[in-house]
Design an enzyme around this catalytic site. Structure first.
Site, PDB file in Angstrom:
ATOM      1  N   HIS A 109      52.099  57.487  49.499  1.00  0.00           N
ATOM      2  CA  HIS A 109      51.515  57.689  48.249  1.00  0.00           C
ATOM      3  C   HIS A 109      50.125  58.181  48.149  1.00  0.00           C
ATOM      4  CE1 HIS A 109      54.327  55.054  45.387  1.00  0.00           C
ATOM      5  NE2 HIS A 109      55.203  55.987  46.314  1.00  0.00           N
ATOM      6  N   TYR A 131      48.881  50.667  37.322  1.00  0.00           N
ATOM      7  CA  TYR A 131      48.311  49.283  37.081  1.00  0.00           C
ATOM      8  C   TYR A 131      47.757  49.476  35.571  1.00  0.00           C
ATOM      9  CZ  TYR A 131      47.847  48.335  42.127  1.00  0.00           C
ATOM     10  OH  TYR A 131      47.870  48.206  43.341  1.00  0.00           O
ATOM     11  N   PRO A 133      46.272  39.743  43.897  1.00  0.00           N
ATOM     12  CA  PRO A 133      47.227  40.918  44.572  1.00  0.00           C
ATOM     13  C   PRO A 133      46.659  42.148  43.816  1.00  0.00           C
ATOM     14  CG  PRO A 133      48.745  39.478  43.102  1.00  0.00           C
ATOM     15  CD  PRO A 133      47.383  38.601  43.253  1.00  0.00           C
ATOM     16  N   LYS A 166      45.620  43.762  48.911  1.00  0.00           N
ATOM     17  CA  LYS A 166      44.741  43.771  49.905  1.00  0.00           C
ATOM     18  C   LYS A 166      45.079  42.711  50.862  1.00  0.00           C
ATOM     19  CE  LYS A 166      41.880  47.072  49.470  1.00  0.00           C
ATOM     20  NZ  LYS A 166      42.997  47.857  49.835  1.00  0.00           N
ATOM     21  N   TYR A 198      40.642  50.989  47.914  1.00  0.00           N
ATOM     22  CA  TYR A 198      42.159  50.925  47.775  1.00  0.00           C
ATOM     23  C   TYR A 198      42.676  51.315  49.048  1.00  0.00           C
ATOM     24  CZ  TYR A 198      46.652  50.619  45.536  1.00  0.00           C
ATOM     25  OH  TYR A 198      48.041  50.196  45.044  1.00  0.00           O
TER      26      TYR A 198
HETATM   27  P1  RFL Z   1      52.147  34.359  55.237  1.00  0.00           P
HETATM   28  O1  RFL Z   1      52.699  35.420  54.892  1.00  0.00           O
HETATM   29  O2  RFL Z   1      51.914  33.115  54.393  1.00  0.00           O
HETATM   30  O3  RFL Z   1      52.794  33.470  56.348  1.00  0.00           O
HETATM   31  C1  RFL Z   1      52.349  32.241  56.888  1.00  0.00           C
HETATM   32  C2  RFL Z   1      53.708  31.604  57.940  1.00  0.00           C
HETATM   33  O4  RFL Z   1      53.405  30.403  58.108  1.00  0.00           O
HETATM   34  C3  RFL Z   1      54.164  29.524  58.089  1.00  0.00           C
HETATM   35  N1  RFL Z   1      53.997  28.215  57.917  1.00  0.00           N
HETATM   36  C4  RFL Z   1      53.964  27.209  58.997  1.00  0.00           C
HETATM   37  N2  RFL Z   1      54.196  27.233  60.149  1.00  0.00           N
HETATM   38  C5  RFL Z   1      54.426  26.469  61.046  1.00  0.00           C
HETATM   39  N3  RFL Z   1      53.856  24.857  60.622  1.00  0.00           N
HETATM   40  C6  RFL Z   1      53.479  24.768  59.221  1.00  0.00           C
HETATM   41  N4  RFL Z   1      52.911  23.791  58.706  1.00  0.00           N
HETATM   42  C7  RFL Z   1      53.590  25.871  58.511  1.00  0.00           C
HETATM   43  N5  RFL Z   1      53.103  25.921  57.161  1.00  0.00           N
HETATM   44  C8  RFL Z   1      53.167  27.526  57.041  1.00  0.00           C
HETATM   45  C9  RFL Z   1      54.857  29.990  56.744  1.00  0.00           C
HETATM   46  O5  RFL Z   1      56.068  29.376  56.758  1.00  0.00           O
HETATM   47  C10 RFL Z   1      54.756  31.210  56.682  1.00  0.00           C
HETATM   48  O6  RFL Z   1      55.846  31.923  57.467  1.00  0.00           O
HETATM   49  O7  RFL Z   1      50.617  34.531  55.557  1.00  0.00           O
HETATM   50  P2  RFL Z   1      50.171  35.714  56.625  1.00  0.00           P
HETATM   51  O8  RFL Z   1      51.031  35.928  57.751  1.00  0.00           O
HETATM   52  O9  RFL Z   1      48.554  35.611  56.615  1.00  0.00           O
HETATM   53  O10 RFL Z   1      50.129  37.096  55.566  1.00  0.00           O
HETATM   54  C11 RFL Z   1      49.672  36.999  54.395  1.00  0.00           C
HETATM   55  C12 RFL Z   1      50.301  38.030  53.365  1.00  0.00           C
HETATM   56  O11 RFL Z   1      51.754  37.223  53.472  1.00  0.00           O
HETATM   57  C13 RFL Z   1      49.825  37.845  52.101  1.00  0.00           C
HETATM   58  O12 RFL Z   1      48.236  38.186  52.225  1.00  0.00           O
HETATM   59  C14 RFL Z   1      50.400  38.925  51.053  1.00  0.00           C
HETATM   60  O13 RFL Z   1      51.774  38.763  50.846  1.00  0.00           O
HETATM   61  C15 RFL Z   1      49.629  39.157  49.874  1.00  0.00           C
HETATM   62  N6  RFL Z   1      50.026  40.096  48.822  1.00  0.00           N
HETATM   63  C16 RFL Z   1      49.912  41.530  49.046  1.00  0.00           C
HETATM   64  N7  RFL Z   1      49.249  41.903  50.023  1.00  0.00           N
HETATM   65  C17 RFL Z   1      49.108  43.140  50.196  1.00  0.00           C
HETATM   66  O14 RFL Z   1      48.394  43.639  51.377  1.00  0.00           O
HETATM   67  N8  RFL Z   1      49.532  44.331  49.388  1.00  0.00           N
HETATM   68  C18 RFL Z   1      50.226  43.792  48.207  1.00  0.00           C
HETATM   69  O15 RFL Z   1      50.753  44.833  47.676  1.00  0.00           O
HETATM   70  C19 RFL Z   1      50.308  42.589  48.022  1.00  0.00           C
HETATM   71  N9  RFL Z   1      51.141  42.023  46.984  1.00  0.00           N
HETATM   72  C20 RFL Z   1      51.055  39.729  47.892  1.00  0.00           C
HETATM   73  C21 RFL Z   1      51.380  40.480  46.855  1.00  0.00           C
HETATM   74  C22 RFL Z   1      51.078  38.318  47.613  1.00  0.00           C
HETATM   75  C23 RFL Z   1      51.812  37.952  46.586  1.00  0.00           C
HETATM   76  N10 RFL Z   1      52.173  36.499  46.411  1.00  0.00           N
HETATM   77  C24 RFL Z   1      53.412  35.963  46.171  1.00  0.00           C
HETATM   78  C25 RFL Z   1      51.263  35.860  46.613  1.00  0.00           C
HETATM   79  C26 RFL Z   1      51.918  40.197  45.847  1.00  0.00           C
HETATM   80  C27 RFL Z   1      52.389  38.957  45.566  1.00  0.00           C
HETATM   81  C28 RFL Z   1      53.280  38.611  44.458  1.00  0.00           C
HETATM   82  C1  PHB Z   2      53.851  45.105  45.271  1.00  0.00           C
HETATM   83  O1  PHB Z   2      54.736  46.225  45.233  1.00  0.00           O
HETATM   84  O2  PHB Z   2      54.369  44.342  45.342  1.00  0.00           O
HETATM   85  C2  PHB Z   2      52.586  45.118  45.050  1.00  0.00           C
HETATM   86  C3  PHB Z   2      51.844  46.405  44.971  1.00  0.00           C
HETATM   87  C4  PHB Z   2      50.547  46.490  44.620  1.00  0.00           C
HETATM   88  C5  PHB Z   2      49.941  45.387  44.202  1.00  0.00           C
HETATM   89  C6  PHB Z   2      50.476  44.043  44.403  1.00  0.00           C
HETATM   90  C7  PHB Z   2      51.833  44.078  44.643  1.00  0.00           C
HETATM   91  O3  PHB Z   2      48.545  45.670  44.079  1.00  0.00           O
END
Ligand code: RFL
Ligand code: PHB
Length: 390
Positions: A72, A201, A293, A297, A385
């Site tokens: 994109h 957004y 989110p 980031k 971004y």
């Molecule tokens: P994770 O993905 O939470 O993984 C952690 C892992 O550790 C495990 N764990 C354990 N393992 C052993 N013993 C224990 N006691 C444990 N407790 C936990 C868990 O089961 C899991 O598998 O952390 P990590 O690897 O640091 O990754 C971070 C990302 O997942 C997170 O920052 C992103 O998903 C945030 N996020 C977004 N980030 C972006 O860069 N771009 C996006 O577009 C974006 N959109 C989002 C998001 C997060 C969202 N939610 C649901 C919080 C959109 C949403 C809706």
């Molecule tokens: C997503 O596609 O899940 C998404 C994209 C952009 C964001 C957050 C989540 O800022």
């Protein structure tokens, strides 16, 4: 069992770090609480910065990302009347890649056996011991109830916000900064074509909305809801009606509705724990920090932490440089705080806060109008971004 690095958590940060260390010939074991399928069932991030893509390229695990990821060159802010396009390609000369966290995680998991990256799934009662000594260890129980102990030289806490690593840091040794927002994002995934070719957004009187996607046939949409909202009150029809209203007339016309294949509410939070290291325990990714989110980031910050942590660990194990590990936290935090600032400011600009007066609403309007008409303002958004340099 003995290894050089024990990694707790097989999310994106644990898997990326594990692969990078293995590529440098370092022994690694990853210990994960749930099953691989459970990890892959979480629908989260969708937008990858160039730096994140480059890490995957460096590992030679980018073939699916390259063929299925969507590049994109811009995204849009909507203010109810118009789309304000932030032309990333023109403003800062680069792009972002839309590729689901689930897909990235799957690619990294599938490549683990062939690269000698051991992952132990479904490990319960994971505990870290003696990370302030030269002989740290991790204990856990496997599915059949057997107690296991792994002795490691370094432990990396890649276990997300709720994992045990951050809580293992000695009392008083760290500081927490936190802002909890009074709303969450209700998200749905649906096998319908996206309403627009780029992300939107939207700031609407009723609250924020985001139009995103996973592919040309799969859409990801979010709307702001109160933090205590009951998801059962949101039928698919109600969601689509509210989304169409908030995205505004243009995107509403091209919005294709369909059944949701996933629906969940994520709370929004800004959180930083510092320092990101104590002794031989390093915190990486969501275990040390959370961003709302809005700026896309979270996953990308996890990847930049991995970049700094892997460089420090390779210097430590392969070049005998002890200072490299000591420098990890300060390096990672400098970038973390800037991403926190950007995510917080975009969240403030685009959401309805329950306590906002008409004055704050006018401030949002004025800022969006300023952004629409100022290349300098657009450039500042664009450079954040696409991700600040690592
Ligand atoms: P994770 O993905 O939470 O993984 C952690 C892992 O550790 C495990 N764990 C354990 N393992 C052993 N013993 C224990 N006691 C444990 N407790 C936990 C868990 O089961 C899991 O598998 O952390 P990590 O690897 O640091 O990754 C971070 C990302 O997942 C997170 O920052 C992103 O998903 C945030 N996020 C977004 N980030 C972006 O860069 N771009 C996006 O577009 C974006 N959109 C989002 C998001 C997060 C969202 N939610 C649901 C919080 C959109 C949403 C809706
Ligand atoms: C997503 O596609 O899940 C998404 C994209 C952009 C964001 C957050 C989540 O800022």
């Amino acid at each position: 069992m003995k290894t050089q690095v024990a990694i707790i958590g097989a999310g994106p940060s644990g898997l990326l770090l594990g692969h990078l260390l293995r590529a440098a010939g370092i022994d690694v074991v990853i210990i994960e609480r749930v099953s691989a399928d459970y990890v892959l069932g979480r629908i989260r991030a969708g937008v990858l910065e160039r730096t994140t893509v480059e890490l995957v390229e460096r590992l030679g695990l980018d073939w699916r990302l390259k063929s299925e990821g969507l590049e994109h060159g811009g995204f849009n802010l909507a203010d109810g009347e118009r789309l304000i396009r932030i032309d990333l390609q023109d403003l800062v000369g680069t792009t972002v890649t839309v590729y689901g966290q689930t897909e990235l995680t799957r690619d990294l998991m599938e490549a683990a056996p062939e690269r000698g990256l051991e992952i132990i799934y479904e490990a319960s009662d994971v505990a870290i011991h003696d990370h302030n000594s030269d002989t740290p260890s991790v204990t856990f129980s496997t599915g059949d109830g057997t107690e296991q102990k792994i002795e490691a030289e370094i432990v990396c806490g890649c276990d997300g916000f709720h994992g045990p690593s951050r809580r293992s840091i000695s009392a008083g040794a760290g500081k927490t900064y936190e802002r909890v927002y009074p709303f969450g994002w209700l998200g749905i995934l649906s096998d319908v074509p996206p309403c627009h070719e780029e992300l939107i957004y939207a700031n609407h009187e009723n609250g924020f909305a985001l139009a995103s996607m996973r592919s040309e046939t799969r859409s990801r949409y979010y709307i702001q809801v109160p933090v205590d909202e009951d998801i059962n009150d949101w039928s698919d029809d109600r969601f689509w009606d509210e989304l169409a209203l908030r995205l505004g007339p243009g995107p509403a016309e091209t919005l294709v509705r369909g059944p949701s294949i996933e629906k969940s509410i994520a709370p929004l939070r800004s959180f930083v724990f510092e320092p990101m290291r104590e002794g031989r325990l390093l915190l990486v990714g969501d275990s040390a920090h959370i961003v709302p989110p809005t700026g896309a980031k979270g996953l990308n910050l996890a990847a930049s932490d991995v970049h700094y942590a892997s460089a420090a660990l390779v210097a430590y194990f392969n070049k005998g440089d002890n200072d490299a590990i000591a420098g990890y936290s300060a390096k990672a935090l400098a970038r973390v705080w800037k991403a926190e600032r950007f995510s917080w400011s975009l969240t403030k600009l685009m959401h309805r806060f329950p306590d906002d007066s008409p004055f704050e609403r006018e401030m949002q309007r004025a800022e969006l109008d300023y952004i629409a008409n100022s290349r300098a303002a657009q450039m500042s958004i664009a450079e954040n971004y696409i991700g600040l340099p690592v």
